[in-house]
Design an enzyme around this catalytic site. Structure first.
Site, PDB file in Angstrom:
ATOM      1  N   GLY A   1      31.505  42.493  33.937  1.00  0.00           N
ATOM      2  CA  GLY A   1      31.468  41.306  33.092  1.00  0.00           C
ATOM      3  C   GLY A   1      30.207  40.458  33.205  1.00  0.00           C
TER       4      GLY A   1
ATOM      5  CG  ASP B   1      41.059  32.095  36.046  1.00  0.00           C
ATOM      6  OD1 ASP B   1      41.245  30.985  35.545  1.00  0.00           O
ATOM      7  OD2 ASP B   1      41.922  33.007  36.015  1.00  0.00           O
TER       8      ASP B   1
ATOM      9  NE  ARG C   1      33.680  44.956  30.169  1.00  0.00           N
ATOM     10  CZ  ARG C   1      34.294  44.304  31.154  1.00  0.00           C
ATOM     11  NH1 ARG C   1      33.974  43.073  31.445  1.00  0.00           N
ATOM     12  NH2 ARG C   1      35.242  44.905  31.852  1.00  0.00           N
TER      13      ARG C   1
HETATM   14  P1  IMP Z   1      39.424  34.685  39.695  1.00  0.00           P
HETATM   15  O1  IMP Z   1      39.373  35.572  40.908  1.00  0.00           O
HETATM   16  O2  IMP Z   1      40.822  34.286  39.349  1.00  0.00           O
HETATM   17  O3  IMP Z   1      38.511  33.497  39.769  1.00  0.00           O
HETATM   18  O4  IMP Z   1      39.070  35.558  38.415  1.00  0.00           O
HETATM   19  C1  IMP Z   1      38.002  36.211  38.248  1.00  0.00           C
HETATM   20  C2  IMP Z   1      38.043  37.396  37.318  1.00  0.00           C
HETATM   21  O5  IMP Z   1      39.186  37.465  36.432  1.00  0.00           O
HETATM   22  C3  IMP Z   1      36.864  37.245  36.427  1.00  0.00           C
HETATM   23  O6  IMP Z   1      35.681  37.716  37.047  1.00  0.00           O
HETATM   24  C4  IMP Z   1      37.270  38.048  35.226  1.00  0.00           C
HETATM   25  O7  IMP Z   1      36.975  39.413  35.419  1.00  0.00           O
HETATM   26  C5  IMP Z   1      38.772  37.865  35.131  1.00  0.00           C
HETATM   27  N1  IMP Z   1      39.094  36.813  34.165  1.00  0.00           N
HETATM   28  C6  IMP Z   1      39.590  35.588  34.450  1.00  0.00           C
HETATM   29  N2  IMP Z   1      39.788  34.875  33.336  1.00  0.00           N
HETATM   30  C7  IMP Z   1      39.380  35.649  32.305  1.00  0.00           C
HETATM   31  C8  IMP Z   1      39.323  35.454  30.862  1.00  0.00           C
HETATM   32  O8  IMP Z   1      39.658  34.397  30.302  1.00  0.00           O
HETATM   33  N3  IMP Z   1      38.831  36.499  30.136  1.00  0.00           N
HETATM   34  C9  IMP Z   1      38.426  37.680  30.686  1.00  0.00           C
HETATM   35  N4  IMP Z   1      38.469  37.890  32.023  1.00  0.00           N
HETATM   36  C10 IMP Z   1      38.947  36.901  32.824  1.00  0.00           C
HETATM   37 MG    MG Z   2      34.613  39.542  36.478  1.00  0.00          MG
END
Ligand code: IMP
Ligand code: MG
Length: 181
Positions: A45, A106, A168
């Site tokens: 991503g 996130d 993407r």
């Molecule tokens: P975290 O570990 O919850 O902070 O999430 C990180 C990963 O979840 C990101 O690097 C994304 O790959 C995926 N992700 C979280 N939210 C989204 C979204 O709204 N769209 C697409 N991928 C997401």
């Molecule tokens: Mg990611």
């Protein structure tokens, strides 16, 4: 503009994204002036953001990549917070100025895990730059040093972010409503 099925609202246009990345690149240039910077992107991503950011920087940069398997609350059916490295960096980062480049922070689990892992390798400095920050869903605290956009609690696609590996390559960032797809 014809939007793909399920994509229901553009949050940031291609022009807004490009302009904001240039602003953040200028901040990074200022902070690291006179130094070399190692940019580390998380496959897949963050690659789109990384290339645009790198081209907007004027300081000398090196690039490296790692891949992870992460299961955030937004990927159905998995416990949140589980992260592992699926492909490691090619080179050591000891005594280097390192900037971790993320597509989105996130819950914070992924960024926290990566920052802890990279910090253990003895970089001279370590900072985090993210294209998108969704602080309303944060579960674990992570220091975000550079951020392009804060976003609301909506699943988003584009600029590297995917839904089932699609979208993407959209130049804009859009909120996604899978039921409409
Ligand atoms: P975290 O570990 O919850 O902070 O999430 C990180 C990963 O979840 C990101 O690097 C994304 O790959 C995926 N992700 C979280 N939210 C989204 C979204 O709204 N769209 C697409 N991928 C997401
Ligand atoms: Mg990611």
């Amino acid at each position: 503009m014809t939007q793909p099925p399920g994509v229901d609202r553009i949050l940031f246009t291609e022009e807004q994204v490009a302009a904001r990345i240039r602003d953040v690149a200028a901040e990074i240039d200022d902070k690291y002036r006179g130094r070399e910077l190692k940019l580390i992107a998380v496959l897949k991503g963050s690659v789109f953001f990384l290339t645009e950011l790198a081209r907007a920087l004027t300081i000398p940069v090196r690039l490296d990549f790692l891949a992870i398997s992460s299961f955030s609350g937004h990927s159905a059916g998995n416990a949140p917070g589980m992260v592992r490295i699926a492909k490691d960096l090619d080179d050591p980062i000891q005594d280097e100025d390192v900037l971790l480049v993320e597509d989105i922070v996130d819950t914070g689990f992924t960024a926290r895990y990566l920052l802890q892992t990279l910090a253990g390798r003895g970089p001279r400095s370590l900072a985090l730059c993210t294209l998108l920050d969704r602080t309303v869903r944060r579960i674990v605290q992570v220091p975000v040093d550079f951020r392009c956009f804060e976003i609301p609690d909506r699943f988003v696609v584009g600029c590297g972010l995917d839904y089932k590996q699609l979208y993407r390559n959209l130049g804009y960032i859009a909120a996604m409503n899978p039921e409409k797809g």
